[in-house]
Design a protein around this motif. Structure first.
Motif, mmCIF file in Angstrom:
data_model
loop_
_atom_site.group_PDB
_atom_site.id
_atom_site.type_symbol
_atom_site.label_atom_id
_atom_site.label_comp_id
_atom_site.label_asym_id
_atom_site.label_seq_id
_atom_site.Cartn_x
_atom_site.Cartn_y
_atom_site.Cartn_z
ATOM 1 N N GLU A 49 0.843 -1.197 0.000
ATOM 2 C CA GLU A 49 0.000 0.000 0.000
ATOM 3 C C GLU A 49 0.888 1.261 0.000
ATOM 4 O O GLU A 49 0.623 2.240 -0.699
ATOM 5 C CB GLU A 49 -0.880 -0.034 1.247
ATOM 6 C CG GLU A 49 -1.929 1.055 1.287
ATOM 7 C CD GLU A 49 -2.532 1.165 2.687
ATOM 8 O OE1 GLU A 49 -2.909 0.105 3.246
ATOM 9 O OE2 GLU A 49 -2.591 2.294 3.201
ATOM 10 N N ARG A 50 1.968 1.185 0.765
ATOM 11 C CA ARG A 50 2.901 2.316 0.806
ATOM 12 C C ARG A 50 3.541 2.538 -0.574
ATOM 13 O O ARG A 50 3.634 3.671 -1.065
ATOM 14 C CB ARG A 50 3.971 2.043 1.867
ATOM 15 C CG ARG A 50 5.043 3.100 1.968
ATOM 16 C CD ARG A 50 5.885 2.926 3.231
ATOM 17 N NE ARG A 50 6.989 3.867 3.260
ATOM 18 C CZ ARG A 50 8.223 3.595 2.822
ATOM 19 N NH1 ARG A 50 8.506 2.386 2.346
ATOM 20 N NH2 ARG A 50 9.168 4.509 2.873
ATOM 21 N N ARG A 73 1.118 4.212 -2.777
ATOM 22 C CA ARG A 73 0.951 5.641 -2.483
ATOM 23 C C ARG A 73 2.147 6.463 -2.928
ATOM 24 O O ARG A 73 2.025 7.627 -3.309
ATOM 25 C CB ARG A 73 0.710 5.856 -0.983
ATOM 26 C CG ARG A 73 -0.708 5.479 -0.588
ATOM 27 C CD ARG A 73 -1.034 5.931 0.802
ATOM 28 N NE ARG A 73 -0.825 7.361 0.978
ATOM 29 C CZ ARG A 73 -0.761 7.953 2.169
ATOM 30 N NH1 ARG A 73 -0.867 7.252 3.263
ATOM 31 N NH2 ARG A 73 -0.588 9.256 2.260
#
Ligand code: AMP
Length: 424
Positions: free
Chosen positions: A368-369, A372
């Motif tokens: 997820e990081r 992003r």
């Protein structure tokens, strides 16, 4: 207690904007150096006296806008409100005048003026400044102006800007024009704005600069300074214009362009935009023969300009792209971190921007990081992969994964980058 904020009129240039600044600065270096200019870096503060003498006691800058303070020894110092005085001080101090003329110098950096802040006007702002020293030929004036327009051209802004030029004559003939102007304005004093009434007494030329709508009909009918030029000044201006035309530099003549500083003679010019509201000047400059002598230097002439970089960056506009990493390396545990740390370093040494997780978060959080951050790839290594000397290379767009040898990981990322892969 509330957190401390930046000083009014002083702004941070945030990462979303710095790419644009770098483009503007790179264009300045490239264009100015092609014309033979060399970079000089002068201090951010000087003795107050330098600006008082070099800009003029009667200017708005010196009267109202300088950040002046006494240092601990009681010496009066001032944060530079412009760069020309400092560059000329350095020119004199380091004996540049013995070099082949014209001596061409440029500098970039912050300036400080206590002005009323508004969009496009700040108390700390940045300029690129160019000075050509030791040559009076009008072809130099034209070359300097052409270079300014080439700078805007290099950024794709030339079509959105208007170049205005004027001659304000020589110091010797200007008093006669000012007398004509005062004869004309005097009887109309009551119709002028308060600021202009004060200018009429202090510095009547500046009335021509007024932006107040009520003053415009009076200014439009004022006698033109171009009708008061000496023969030499008129010839100089004609040649500047012929040279501009020879180079195909489009311009309009604006007899009301007198500029705010006292030191200009003959050629003045300004670059305007219709896109930034009241702050419509993007760059301005002119000839300042006599200023170097006024600073106790040799009697060398000079011409230069300053570009307001905030306004250029505003005109460029647009969102930032391509600032994320190409890949995020995700070690699942301490042993994998030891393998990926050197691989990340090798990729970075090869110029590939990569990010690294530290093996402390679970895989879904790490992915997820990476998402992003806008990474095109994730590189995943857990104990299983490590045992086989492999890592998983995951395409963040499609989710497809393939195994790559850990030993060749940095080279693989360098290859992907060379193939044109970039952050999403
Ligand atoms: P000047 O040194 O006053 O001739 O200004 C040259 C250029 O610097 C102007 O055309 C503006 O683009 C820019 N400039 C001047 N003052 C400010 C300010 N307070 N904030 C932002 N830009 C400025």
């Amino acid at each position: 207690m509330s957190p401390i904020k930046a000083v009014r009129g002083v702004r941070d240039i945030l990462p979303a904007e710095t790419r644009r600044w770098q483009r503007v600065e790179a264009a300045a270096h490239r264009v100015f150096e092609a014309y033979g200019y060399r970079e000089i870096r002068v201090p951010l503060f000087e003795r107050t006296e330098l600006f008082a003498r070099g800009i003029g006691d009667e200017t708005d800058i010196v009267k109202k806008e300088m950040y002046t303070f006494d240092d601990r020894s009681g010496e009066s110092l001032t944060l530079r409100p412009e760069a020309t005085a400092s560059v000329l001080r350095a020119y004199i101090e380091h004996g540049f005048h013995v070099e082949p003329k014209p001596v061409r110098l440029y500098t970039m950096g912050p300036m400080f003026r206590y002005e009323r802040p508004q969009a496009g006007r700040y108390r700390q702002f940045h300029q690129a400044n160019v000075e050509a020293l030791g040559e009076t030929h009008p072809a130099l004036d034209a070359e300097v102006i052409a270079m300014l327009m080439d700078f805007f051209g290099a950024l794709g802004l030339a079509d959105r800007l208007e170049l205005r030029v004027n001659s304000i004559g020589d110091a010797g003939t200007r008093p006669a024009y000012i007398a004509r102007l005062v004869d004309y304005l005097g009887p109309r004093r009551a119709e002028l704005c308060g600021e202009c009434r004060a200018r009429l007494d202090r510095n009547p030329l500046r009335v021509l600069d007024c932006k107040t709508p009520g003053c415009q009909p009076i200014i439009e009918k004022a006698p033109s300074i171009l009708d008061s030029l000496s023969r030499e000044a008129a010839r100089h201006f004609d040649t500047v214009r012929e040279c501009l035309e020879a180079m195909g530099v489009a311009h309009t003549v604006d007899p009301r362009l007198v500029r705010g500083l006292d030191y200009y003679v003959r050629t003045t010019f300004e670059v305007l935009t219709a896109e930034l509201g009241a702050q419509n000047a993007v760059a301005g400059g002119g000839r300042y023969d006599g200023l170097i002598a006024q600073l106790e230097g040799p009697a060398d002439p000079g011409i230069g300009f300053a570009i307001g970089l905030e306004r250029v960056v505003l005109l460029l506009g647009g969102d930032e792209r391509g600032t994320g990493p190409l890949a995020v390396l995700i070690p699942l545990g301490e042993a994998a971190l030891r393998r990926l740390l050197p691989a990340a370093r090798r990729a970075r040494q090869g110029g590939v921007p990569v990010e690294l997780g530290y093996g402390i978060r679970k895989l879904p959080r790490e992915l997820e990081r990476a998402n992003r951050l806008g990474a095109a790839w994730a590189v995943i290594a857990g104990d299983n992969e490590l045992a086989r000397g492999l890592a998983l290379l995951r395409d963040m767009r499609s989710g497809e994964q393939r195994a790559v040898p850990l030993d060749g990981l940095a080279d693989e990322l360098i290859r992907l980058r060379a193939e044109g892969a970039g952050p999403r």
